[in-house]
Design an enzyme around this catalytic site. Structure first.
Site, PDB file in Angstrom:
ATOM      1  N   CYS A  75      14.510  -1.437   2.556  1.00  0.00           N
ATOM      2  CA  CYS A  75      14.667  -2.452   3.592  1.00  0.00           C
ATOM      3  C   CYS A  75      16.131  -2.654   3.971  1.00  0.00           C
ATOM      4  O   CYS A  75      16.432  -3.321   4.953  1.00  0.00           O
ATOM      5  CB  CYS A  75      14.064  -3.780   3.128  1.00  0.00           C
ATOM      6  SG  CYS A  75      12.286  -3.710   2.916  1.00  0.00           S
ATOM      7  N   GLY A 124       0.784  -1.228   0.000  1.00  0.00           N
ATOM      8  CA  GLY A 124       0.000   0.000   0.000  1.00  0.00           C
ATOM      9  C   GLY A 124       0.811   1.270   0.000  1.00  0.00           C
ATOM     10  O   GLY A 124       0.513   2.212  -0.739  1.00  0.00           O
ATOM     11  N   HIS A 125       1.875   1.340   0.816  1.00  0.00           N
ATOM     12  CA  HIS A 125       2.554   2.627   0.986  1.00  0.00           C
ATOM     13  C   HIS A 125       3.395   3.023  -0.216  1.00  0.00           C
ATOM     14  O   HIS A 125       3.893   4.147  -0.274  1.00  0.00           O
ATOM     15  CB  HIS A 125       3.388   2.637   2.270  1.00  0.00           C
ATOM     16  CG  HIS A 125       4.611   1.799   2.257  1.00  0.00           C
ATOM     17  ND1 HIS A 125       5.870   2.325   2.170  1.00  0.00           N
ATOM     18  CD2 HIS A 125       4.772   0.459   2.340  1.00  0.00           C
ATOM     19  CE1 HIS A 125       6.760   1.355   2.202  1.00  0.00           C
ATOM     20  NE2 HIS A 125       6.126   0.210   2.309  1.00  0.00           N
TER      21      HIS A 125
END
Length: 387
Positions: free
Chosen positions: A325, A201-202
């Site tokens: 990440c 989503g982000h």
């Protein structure tokens, strides 16, 4: 432009591939439903209302990505969706191997270190999967092939349709991490040939903490963890109803404006590449001819990417050296190393990623800063070599 002259100016955000600003439609949905109460599994009125909002979000997201609502399994994000898919692949009965791309996101790439039977496919210098290598290594024991739709560092678009044909000819599933595809390139689950597709989503302007794994209706996946099996008996846990609704709204908005936004970003990317090439020697753009217009990855020879990034940061410009990440981990890009770059080149590459809020003026501000930034970074690199 001098770095000191831009301190009072708004920051330029060119790290949309890491996380995009909140989409206005998603924000409106969150505000409208922020005070909603009720567990969607509850049978009372508040629970039923929450369930209705959740299923509306499921239908809205499914429509945006060419899926059936029953194929949408909500997750906490793209990394969890990838993890569920990889675990399902290695657990397929009578299958012993999983093949993954050489330039995958860490959520998939680390499977080769933590799961039995996971092997890495070769790629070419543009980051495209070596289809001959894939064809040679597919067998009756192959459970799944996992290949990104759009690379998160270079923007390279993979030939998914052909990969799907090859995988299915050996009864293997195809999983694709489509996190960077949604909102930037055409995406249709039904037509993609993929059996499983990860979304986040982000990356499209929804809040952090919501994603989805699309799972073909005829696939049976082993449960992921323990609990009530709320999401198709695959993922357990109380569903974040408001986050799901915001994700669906952001995805729908991105898809509705895809053609116009793709063309706009393509022009911005071309402008960026042309200015960088014309003003800075000893640099090259990484990626294939078919690339997401939102991502530009540039190697600046005789620099350290961290130096370039920090100097741009001082000038009020946000960018990155690779996958978010891996933020804070100072090491060469595994993606670029897999593409045949040298250790020095993989340590000297910067990703600029754009989104709906990116303007031509912001790209020009970056391009105005870059020659001086790269020159200073090269001086610092040369000095470190002499020490």
């Amino acid at each position: 432009m001098n770095s000191s002259a831009v301190q009072s100016e708004p920051r330029v955000y060119l790290d949309h591939a890491a996380s995009a600003p909140l989409n206005p439609r998603a924000a409106e949905v969150m505000l409208r439903h922020a005070s909603r109460i009720g567990n969607p599994a509850a049978l009372h009125g508040s629970g039923r209302a929450a369930r209705a909002l959740l299923e509306d979000a499921r239908e809205q997201l499914a429509e945006a990505v060419g899926a059936h609502p029953t194929e949408v399994v909500f997750t906490s994000g793209g990394s969890e969706a990838d993890s569920i898919a990889l675990h399902a692949g290695v657990q397929r009965p009578a299958h012993r191997s999983v093949l993954i791309g050489a330039t995958e996101h860490p959520a998939v790439a680390t499977a080769r270190l933590r799961m039995p039977g996971v092997d890495v496919l070769r790629c070419d210098r543009d980051g495209l999967c070596d289809l001959e290598d894939l064809e040679r290594r597919l067998s009756a024991s192959t459970a799944m092939v996992s290949l990104m739709s759009v690379n998160n560092e270079t923007g390279t678009v993979q030939p998914l349709s052909r990969v799907a044909e090859l995988a299915h000819s050996h009864s293997a599933w195809l999983h694709t991490d489509a996190v960077q595809a949604l909102g930037h390139t055409p995406l249709d689950f039904a037509d993609s040939g993929a059996d499983l597709m990860s979304l986040s989503g982000h990356k499209v302007g929804a809040p952090v903490g919501i994603g989805a794994l699309l799972v073909r209706r005829d696939l049976e996946l082993a449960p992921w963890g323990l609990g009530g099996g709320q999401e198709r008996d695959i993922r357990s846990g109380t569903q974040p109803v408001v986050l799901a609704a915001a994700f669906a709204a952001a995805a729908q908005d991105a898809v509705e404006h895809l053609d116009r936004e793709h063309a706009r970003l393509k022009e911005l990317r071309q402008h960026l590449v042309e200015r960088v090439r014309s003003t800075i020697t000893g640099c090259f753009v990484n990626g294939s001819d078919e690339v997401s217009p939102a991502i530009t990855n540039v190697t600046f020879d005789q620099t350290r990417a961290d130096d370039v990034l920090l100097l741009l940061d001082q000038a009020g410009i946000d960018c990155s050296t690779g996958a978010a990440c891996r933020a804070g981990v100072h090491q060469p890009s595994d993606v670029l190393l897999a593409m045949g770059r040298t250790l020095e080149q993989a340590s000297a590459s910067i990703r600029f990623s754009m989104g709906p809020q990116t303007t031509l003026a912001e790209v020009d501000r970056l391009c105005d800063e870059l020659p001086d930034v790269v020159s200073r970074a090269r001086t610092a690199h040369a000095s470190s070599q002499q020490d």
